[in-house]
Motif scaffolding. Sequence first.
Motif, PDB file in Angstrom:
ATOM      1  N   LEU A  58       0.829  -1.200   0.000  1.00 38.91           N
ATOM      2  CA  LEU A  58       0.000   0.000   0.000  1.00 38.91           C
ATOM      3  C   LEU A  58       0.866   1.254   0.000  1.00 38.91           C
ATOM      4  N   ASP A  59       1.940   1.252   0.769  1.00 35.04           N
ATOM      5  CA  ASP A  59       2.861   2.392   0.753  1.00 35.04           C
ATOM      6  C   ASP A  59       3.435   2.605  -0.648  1.00 35.04           C
ATOM      7  N   ALA A  60       3.782   1.505  -1.317  1.00 38.31           N
ATOM      8  CA  ALA A  60       4.335   1.615  -2.668  1.00 38.31           C
ATOM      9  C   ALA A  60       3.298   2.187  -3.636  1.00 38.31           C
ATOM     10  N   LEU A  61       2.056   1.752  -3.540  1.00 38.03           N
ATOM     11  CA  LEU A  61       1.015   2.258  -4.427  1.00 38.03           C
ATOM     12  C   LEU A  61       0.741   3.738  -4.170  1.00 38.03           C
ATOM     13  N   ARG A  62       0.791   4.141  -2.925  1.00 39.47           N
ATOM     14  CA  ARG A  62       0.602   5.568  -2.620  1.00 39.47           C
ATOM     15  C   ARG A  62       1.699   6.422  -3.249  1.00 39.47           C
ATOM     16  N   GLU A  63       2.876   5.873  -3.312  1.00 42.02           N
ATOM     17  CA  GLU A  63       3.993   6.597  -3.920  1.00 42.02           C
ATOM     18  C   GLU A  63       3.892   6.599  -5.445  1.00 42.02           C
TER      19      GLU A  63
END
Length: 533
Positions: free
Chosen positions: A103-108
């Motif tokens: 999820l952190d990667a997708l937000r970035e």
Amino acid sequence: MARRGERRSERRRPARDRVRTARAGDAGGVAIVVATPGDAVEPLALQRPAGPVVDVVCAQPGTPDERAAFGRAVAEAAARGVRVADEPWVIDAEPGKITASVLDALRELRPLLVTTLDPDPGHSSIDLEANRPVVTEPPLRGSVARATVSAARTYQRECGTPVFVRCHRAGASASLGVRASARHPLPLRWLVRGVDGRLSAYLPSAAGVLRWTEARAGADEWTGPELLDGPDLLPGLDVVQDAQGYVHLFGLRRRKRPDGERFVEMAHATQYQSGRPLGPWHSAGNPHGNDPAKSRQAGFPAAAFDAEGGLHVFVRNVGHSISTRRQGADGRWSAWQHLRGVMVADELVALTGDAGVPEVWARVRDAAAAVRWHRATPGGEWAADATGAVSPAPGSLSAAPEAGTVRYRYAGSNEVCVQVPGAGAVSLGGPDGTGPVAGVAGVDIQGWDCTVLVRSGESGACLVGAHADGRPESGVWWFDAGETSVVPPAVAVDGLGRAVVAVLGDDGRLRITRQVQGDAGLVFARWTVVGEG
């Protein structure tokens, strides 16, 4: 291998039933999220030249051999014109924290398209003693895929823009094409005309089914995309219309048993009125019940209605044959029936044959052939026809408007063909591109009733053709409609009798073009971006 910087601040979550479409500067790329770099090789080979930028996220750094294979895949993709960004982002997620890390990667990265592997990896054999499928795929592959599906769902609800997920079958060669490599297929007939004459478009997204609807029949003003209420579906959809004009949606959802074990079942909902709330989702079951191992191995459902209004659902079961059941007009389901015979791939096409009796076509698992199951009468015995007359390329089977007729790409030449009952195969040309062909009959072209066809060409181009209704042998002239699509293009007839073609752009926005009726042949107006302005 490099780790990316700090993620961007989280954006405020909008109302759940309204979905904002991407604007300039918003999301629009592709994120491939896999366990290790080696798992990204085949998904990279399926990326379109000159398409969105592709980022790769890996849970683990992988072996030196995997990293070398990944490097070669990136170089080959770049040589084809695919833009692959920097080096993979290795998240080094701990067990139980993969979803949060993805999820952190997708937000970035803010992708429009998210590709991962199969959340329910296929089995290689059956343990006869334990009576359960044997899955030999590394456990991390399925864990990362399930985490990615969940993270993409959360991310879409946070950001409010459409996010689309593709689950690539582990080990599936890119030579099969996007559709045959996918675990959960996208619908072909996703643009449909409702009872009141208004068109609606239905596509599966990470957070659920998205719907766009004409404000008035034949108008260029649309509402949507709207995120329809419903369960957390896996990223696939089948759209079927019954004789009354009602639209039926079919998907797969994961559920939890009382003991905590998870299983997969089919889900079904009905759209009675265009633009109105969707009816409730109901379980259509699974031929393996709530068995946590077997139910997750079943394929994606295909459905058709009979002349009495009964709903027939077909699904590839754990033994790679077909199981079917019928729901009567009173809502009661029959028991599952096993259609024995040839082992099939997870590629089924359900349609209505002669006298309103449904039938199902399936691509054979280990050969360039198809088999057809049919019945002479509504209550008769199922019979299999495996004469080998249809030789489809993987991922290319589709239903044609005429009863009992299918289209496919001939495995030997990739050209589009139509199998006409009692008349054999007819070539429709179009050997470029991949995947199936969608079509709609009854379109007036210079006073002739014609069938308008749409398909994907090279690099996602939307190609359009036509032939006289019931006369495919008259030939098809294909032309580029001037737009590309990240999903198979769709076509329908609007409330004013015009053919309408719909695509989904790289920005996640619906685009449509309407037929210009007159004496100039098959002509379409300029493309309209739904929601622009």
